[in-house]
Design an enzyme around this catalytic site. Sequence first.
Site, PDB file in Angstrom:
ATOM      1  N   LYS A 108       0.799  -1.212   0.000  1.00 22.60           N
ATOM      2  CA  LYS A 108       0.000   0.000   0.000  1.00 22.60           C
ATOM      3  C   LYS A 108       0.837   1.271   0.000  1.00 22.60           C
ATOM      4  O   LYS A 108       0.470   2.277  -0.569  1.00 22.60           O
ATOM      5  CB  LYS A 108      -0.932   0.007   1.227  1.00 22.60           C
ATOM      6  CG  LYS A 108      -1.858   1.212   1.260  1.00 22.60           C
ATOM      7  CD  LYS A 108      -2.741   1.185   2.500  1.00 22.60           C
ATOM      8  CE  LYS A 108      -3.628   2.416   2.551  1.00 22.60           C
ATOM      9  NZ  LYS A 108      -2.870   3.655   2.760  1.00 22.60           N
ATOM     10  N   PHE A 128      -7.099  11.804 -11.312  1.00 18.00           N
ATOM     11  CA  PHE A 128      -5.975  11.005 -11.803  1.00 18.00           C
ATOM     12  C   PHE A 128      -5.789  11.274 -13.292  1.00 18.00           C
ATOM     13  O   PHE A 128      -6.754  11.601 -14.004  1.00 18.00           O
ATOM     14  CB  PHE A 128      -6.226   9.502 -11.569  1.00 18.00           C
ATOM     15  CG  PHE A 128      -5.936   9.039 -10.176  1.00 18.00           C
ATOM     16  CD1 PHE A 128      -4.782   8.348  -9.878  1.00 18.00           C
ATOM     17  CD2 PHE A 128      -6.823   9.315  -9.133  1.00 18.00           C
ATOM     18  CE1 PHE A 128      -4.509   7.915  -8.593  1.00 18.00           C
ATOM     19  CE2 PHE A 128      -6.567   8.896  -7.839  1.00 18.00           C
ATOM     20  CZ  PHE A 128      -5.398   8.195  -7.575  1.00 18.00           C
TER      21      PHE A 128
END
Length: 557
Positions: free
Chosen positions: A106, A382
Amino acid sequence: MENTDLKIAQNAKMKKIIEIAANLGLNEDDIELYGNYKAKINLDVMDKYKNNKNGRVILVTAINPTPAGEGKSTTTVGLGQAFNKIGEDAIIALREPSFGPVMGVKGGAAGGGFSQVVPMEDLNLHFTGDLHAITTANNAVSAIIDNHIHQGNELNIDPRRITWKRAIDMNDRSLREVVIGLGGIGNSLPRQDGFNITVASEIMAVLCLSRDLSDLKNRVKRIVIGETYDRKPITIGDMKIEGAIALILRDAIKPNLVQTLENTPALVHGGPFANIAHGCNSIIATNMGRKLAKYVITEAGFGADLGAEKFLDIKTLQAGFTPSAVVIVATIRALKMHGGVKKDDLQEENVDALLNGISNLEKHIETIKMFGLPYVVAINSFVTDTKAETEALSIYLAKNDHPWSLSEVWEKGGEGAIDLAKKIISEIELKPNNFKRMYEIEDSLQLKIEKVAKNVYGAENVEFSSTAKNQLRKFKKLGWDDLGVCMAKTQYSLSDNPKLLGRPVGFTITIRELRPSVGAGFIVALTGEVMTMPGLPKEPAALNMDVDSSGNAVGLF
């Protein structure tokens, strides 16, 4: 060369932490330096500024994330920077990253792009040693338990019913279940044991929920470590070691002061996971931030079903404040995944999948509305987002009267969240705050669990295993019914099945086991197959990490 998070952080123009502290009204006697860019703040600052007006707390949460995370910490950092850009006095309050996920998949919790907390390498590695202190305190308890049994077992501890586990701040599946004490009489009594990752230790929860050092010691004293042969709970207080454990933590309890890339002050302190713990930074850091700034921008781990629920039901109650607003972070790529797109195909435009996945966002918005708080949806941008996808999401939000803003904090830093900051302030000023928790503390443990599962997750039923049913009866007799509940559940789904994405309906939440965290003030309810010791992936992030001849980190994001 690619503009990675690490490269951006290494090029940061940091101010000396003494200057950051001075801007908050702190002098050199108020802080303890850990080099030029990190410091701990002494706890007597709370007394020094006790008459200051309390600042407003803004919580940043999110939809159910993809495995890569959706930029909640990045949004938190960027939003704090944006507040300062528009002339509003703000401070950021974050959790410390756990070393296990840094080495795993992560990543850390320092934000990303141009919305990071620095020094990033320090933050994601050893920082000021807080997690080492928590690990040491946890394992000191384990060592003293086994020594007590070896030296005659005056407290009549049943080695088969010791619930306290050792801890290490690393993803290590081989340590989930172990046998200790092998090798003969001199090596103590053999027994089954195991390890939790440090951020799942009750010591971590206790440190994060304590108001001061005295409260920490009292909470440590109440921690249950197992049972006697006649099934009575044994606590750290019974072993008379709460003072020693508090001594180990006397520096770790002090909040850490650092800064963002734009020199916004940040308090980074404590790091409990939100899928297996309560997922919030420390009460001390948040309350200190409320005394030092007009706005405290903070986050709680994973989606609103986990971190936000625990922040609102557990942390605010124990900390004694009412949050002012909530930011719900959503990404187009995650919504497409919730709409049925596979991870490898997320870069391709798919408006239909996006619209299907919006149901996940809808549920989290409904949850925050149930808590009665003003909110704004932040679309975390994004580069793979297409114009058609962004337009489709914005039309949905506008049509349903959801306040929203396009957040471009990774690319633009604080500049990318100015609109978001203004809208949050507007919602706080114009919308009513009817904050109420999901359950009453007087509710039974079973009812508390059912309210969270049905109202927050959308479950149709809640089933308790025979073990959990017996524990409910036992805990009620022990007087633990008035504790909160901390749900341990997968972060990837509203259900306890990580494969059920979107907004599943008609599902059942299964409570397999309950674990008392009396010192922390809650009972942990384990659902599905969630574990308190994660494992590393097939190709851990550690494979890409290195250090050059000058000591600079390489491959750390």
